[in-house]
Motif scaffolding. Structure first.
Motif, PDB file in Angstrom:
ATOM      1  N   HIS A  92       1.345   5.464  -0.079  1.00  0.00           N
ATOM      2  CA  HIS A  92       0.946   6.531   0.797  1.00  0.00           C
ATOM      3  C   HIS A  92       0.807   7.716   0.263  1.00  0.00           C
ATOM      4  CE1 HIS A  92       0.764   7.560   5.207  1.00  0.00           C
ATOM      5  NE2 HIS A  92       0.973   8.795   4.670  1.00  0.00           N
ATOM      6  N   PHE A  93      -0.358   8.649   0.224  1.00  0.00           N
ATOM      7  CA  PHE A  93      -0.230   9.860   0.003  1.00  0.00           C
ATOM      8  C   PHE A  93      -0.546  10.939   1.160  1.00  0.00           C
ATOM      9  CE2 PHE A  93      -2.069   7.279  -3.134  1.00  0.00           C
ATOM     10  CZ  PHE A  93      -1.191   7.701  -4.299  1.00  0.00           C
ATOM     11  N   HIS A  94       0.279  11.945   1.251  1.00  0.00           N
ATOM     12  CA  HIS A  94      -0.040  12.961   2.334  1.00  0.00           C
ATOM     13  C   HIS A  94      -0.953  14.009   1.787  1.00  0.00           C
ATOM     14  CE1 HIS A  94       3.359  11.012   4.188  1.00  0.00           C
ATOM     15  NE2 HIS A  94       4.149  11.354   3.374  1.00  0.00           N
ATOM     16  N   CYS A 100      -4.061  11.449   5.446  1.00  0.00           N
ATOM     17  CA  CYS A 100      -3.316  10.630   4.739  1.00  0.00           C
ATOM     18  C   CYS A 100      -4.367   9.847   4.139  1.00  0.00           C
ATOM     19  CB  CYS A 100      -2.492   9.804   5.819  1.00  0.00           C
ATOM     20  SG  CYS A 100      -1.120  10.742   6.636  1.00  0.00           S
TER      21      CYS A 100
HETATM   22 NI    NI Z   1       0.789  10.851   5.365  1.00  0.00          NI
END
Ligand code: NI
Length: 139
Positions: A92-94, A100
């Motif tokens: 998961h990448f913010h 996201c």
């Molecule tokens: Ni995120």
């Protein structure tokens, strides 16, 4: 007998989507919108073919979404837990305050993975989803 005569049909879409589509048509070097639509339809039909397939594949499901969307994270987690045997890893990448990017690495029967991908990409709040796959026994 195969009908290869050209048929016409009307398509309606939002102006901003059409603008983006026209840009894609230009960037990919299509002669016109019709040619681009034909290619997209062929792609979708190939994807559809996979749905009844028992073949074991590995691939990824890429999702862009807004994590502020109500219930989205909970639904996503529930769906993923219900098919945990298909999921090898998730990352998961913010991207910024609300967006996201999630990459789910999967392995299993193509029909099961396709079904999982459809469930996730059709959730409200998911702006974009892409399923890429390769047959494991042909690598
Ligand atoms: Ni995120």
């Amino acid at each position: 007998m195969q009908d290869s005569t050209l048929k016409r049909f009307g398509v309606s879409m939002e102006g901003n989507l059409l603008e983006k589509f026209d840009l894609l048509v230009k960037q990919k070097g299509y002669e016109n919108r019709s040619e681009a639509v034909r290619d997209l339809v062929r792609d979708a039909l190939i994807q559809q073919l996979w749905e009844g397939d028992e073949q074991i594949v590995a691939g990824s499901i890429l999702l862009f979404y807004n994590h502020h969307q109500r219930n989205l994270l909970e639904e996503m987690t529930n769906i993923q837990h219900s098919v945990h045997n298909l999921i090898i890893a998730t990352t998961h990448f913010h991207l910024n305050h609300e967006s996201c990017l999630e990459i789910i690495v999967v392995k299993g029967k193509v029909k099961d993975i396709q079904q999982l991908s459809n469930k996730l990409t059709s959730l409200k709040g998911v702006a974009y989803g892409k399923f890429t796959v390769a047959p494991v026994d042909q690598i």
